[in-house]
Design a protein around this motif. Structure first.
Motif, mmCIF file in Angstrom:
data_model
loop_
_atom_site.group_PDB
_atom_site.id
_atom_site.type_symbol
_atom_site.label_atom_id
_atom_site.label_comp_id
_atom_site.label_asym_id
_atom_site.label_seq_id
_atom_site.Cartn_x
_atom_site.Cartn_y
_atom_site.Cartn_z
ATOM 1 N N LEU A 132 0.827 -1.210 0.000
ATOM 2 C CA LEU A 132 0.000 0.000 0.000
ATOM 3 C C LEU A 132 0.858 1.254 0.000
ATOM 4 C CD1 LEU A 132 -2.760 -1.043 2.572
ATOM 5 C CD2 LEU A 132 -3.219 -0.258 0.252
ATOM 6 N N PHE B 272 -2.974 4.811 -2.859
ATOM 7 C CA PHE B 272 -3.475 4.342 -1.561
ATOM 8 C C PHE B 272 -2.895 5.153 -0.418
ATOM 9 C CE2 PHE B 272 -3.630 0.821 -4.532
ATOM 10 C CZ PHE B 272 -4.939 0.378 -4.374
ATOM 11 N N GLU B 273 -3.704 5.305 0.620
ATOM 12 C CA GLU B 273 -3.292 6.030 1.818
ATOM 13 C C GLU B 273 -3.775 5.282 3.051
ATOM 14 O OE1 GLU B 273 -4.210 10.306 4.014
ATOM 15 O OE2 GLU B 273 -4.566 10.102 1.852
ATOM 16 N N LEU B 274 -2.845 4.889 3.914
ATOM 17 C CA LEU B 274 -3.207 4.180 5.137
ATOM 18 C C LEU B 274 -3.934 5.104 6.103
ATOM 19 C CD1 LEU B 274 -0.103 2.014 6.158
ATOM 20 C CD2 LEU B 274 -2.410 1.170 5.708
ATOM 21 N N PHE C 228 -7.602 1.658 4.900
ATOM 22 C CA PHE C 228 -6.955 2.524 3.919
ATOM 23 C C PHE C 228 -7.978 3.190 3.017
ATOM 24 C CE2 PHE C 228 -7.389 -1.642 2.002
ATOM 25 C CZ PHE C 228 -7.808 -1.374 0.710
#
Length: 429
Positions: free
Chosen positions: A331, A337-339, A350
């Protein structure tokens, strides 16, 4: 129904009844166990409710059906059901298919007994006692009792009832009139069953005091202390604290040692809802997440299957941890994507950031627009049948995906597919 043809019975036609069961088992083996666990097959064959009603023809008629019609209905039920055993089903806290557990269910369903007494269920009564003894040892209790429950909700309700009875034994006979206004405490991240249990038991949802959680979703002991003081000042009697080990969204574990210290100071019953996170008791690496559980008065926990016990489950926990870390690192490598946060357990939360938003993170409407992405992608993946992932908002955070890495059949190829598929489905957003 009384005028219809009698149903097939083992007593009347053993050969035909056995043939029916063999055919059904064959369908299950082929359509559920083989195809339902294959990554080359769909997770679901989605239909809207009205269309599905027409396809299934669910009308209850007075006449019976032929054996072939019954078998076709079995195929239809499987065809249009979600394949939760599929390696790309990530929608719930459960997934996968365990052949040992399935074999156990077949045996227990065939025996068709109930655990009322040793007289009618001698084997299962002894099995229950042995599993409960093992669970108590894992928790760290030297004595105690337990019961198998149909789910975590009932387990938590039993705990509230038990704590109330321990504090006010007269309530068993006299009911609510024997009680002063009571107060129980739980984190705002708790499972909804705590409030539901308070309602069912006649305490009312107002008796549940919600304790603040930190940014990772853990109960704040300082606020618990403050809430207990407030309840006492208002004339209520505190009697229970329900902690959580493994919250459903973030996978957070409340600090049990610190919470236990507060309960000890105030003489309160401490219950822990470990229905999701209790399995870490089987892992030497992750058991520390439940430090302090031996100080609890009651626990709702998922334990090992009697046939497999701790060694296999511990190895599965180790595998899930490796795969969780793999997903997190993948990720981080991708700009799409962003946690939400670094995971503590197997819950990986996410956002998918579509191309149109990747350069606009600081814009005033960024969060509002980002929150609309997950619902669109969820609809697309379900209609396509490629996979299923749950999503939800959380506090001030807009909708994000919650991926649960819990299927022992899950491979890194499946996780790569997950990320690639989200990028494919969201490339035009």
């Amino acid at each position: 129904m009384a005028d219809s043809k009698p149903l097939l019975s083992l007593n009347e036609d053993t050969v035909a009844a056995e043939a029916l069961l063999q055919d059904v088992f064959g369908i299950v083996m082929d359509e559920v166990i083989r195809k339902g666990t294959s990554a080359s097959e769909k997770v679901c064959e989605w239909k809207e409710p009205e269309e599905l009603k027409q396809l299934l023809d669910l009308e209850l008629r007075n006449e019976g059906e032929s054996q072939e019609q019954i078998l076709e209905r079995c195929r239809a039920v499987i065809r249009y059901s979600v394949k939760t055993c599929h390696p790309r089903f990530f929608n719930q806290l459960f997934s996968g298919l365990d052949p040992h557990a399935l074999a156990g269910r077949i045996v227990t369903e065939s025996l068709n007994t109930s655990q009322y007494t040793y007289e009618i269920a001698p084997v299962f009564v002894l099995m229950e006692e042995e599993v409960l003894k093992k669970l108590r040892a894992l928790v760290g209790w030297s004595s105690g009792d337990g019961v198998f429950c149909p789910g975590g909700s009932i387990s938590n309700m039993y705990a509230v009832n038990l704590a109330r009875y321990q504090r006010y034994p007269d309530c068993k006979q006299r009911g609510l009139r024997a009680l002063p206004p009571l107060a129980l405490f739980t984190s705002k991240e708790c499972h909804y069953s705590v409030k539901k249990g308070a309602a069912f038991l006649g305490l009312g949802t107002d008796s549940v005091r919600m304790v603040k959680a930190d940014e990772r979703g853990k109960m704040t002991p300082e606020d618990l202390e403050r809430q207990i003081g407030l309840a006492k000042a208002e004339g209520a009697v505190p009697f229970l604290v329900s902690a959580t080990s493994g919250t459903t969204v973030l996978g957070a574990f409340d600090p049990l040692e610190a919470v236990a210290d507060v309960c000890q100071r105030h003489g309160l019953w401490l219950h822990v809802d470990a229905a999701w996170g209790g399995s870490v008791l089987l892992s030497q690496t992750h058991r520390h997440l439940l430090n302090g559980i031996q100080r609890t008065c009651s626990s709702a926990a998922t334990g090992p299957r009697p046939a497999t016990c701790s060694s296999r489950t511990s190895s599965m926990m180790w595998l899930w941890t490796l795969e969780t870390r793999y997903l997190v690192e993948e990720l981080k490598k991708r700009e799409a994507f962003e946690l939400v946060m670094e995971p503590e357990f197997v819950n990986v939360c996410f956002w998918f950031v579509p191309p149109s938003l990747r350069e606009k993170k600081g814009s005033p409407d960024y969060g509002e627009r980002l929150a609309k992405v997950a619902p669109v992608l969820k609809e697309r993946m379900v209609r396509k049948g490629s996979m299923m992932i749950g999503y939800q908002p959380h506090g001030t955070r807009g909708n994000f995906f919650r991926m649960v890495v819990a299927n022992p059949a899950l491979t890194r190829a499946d996780m790569d597919f997950l990320l690639n598929e989200l990028e494919r489905l969201g490339q035009d957003l």
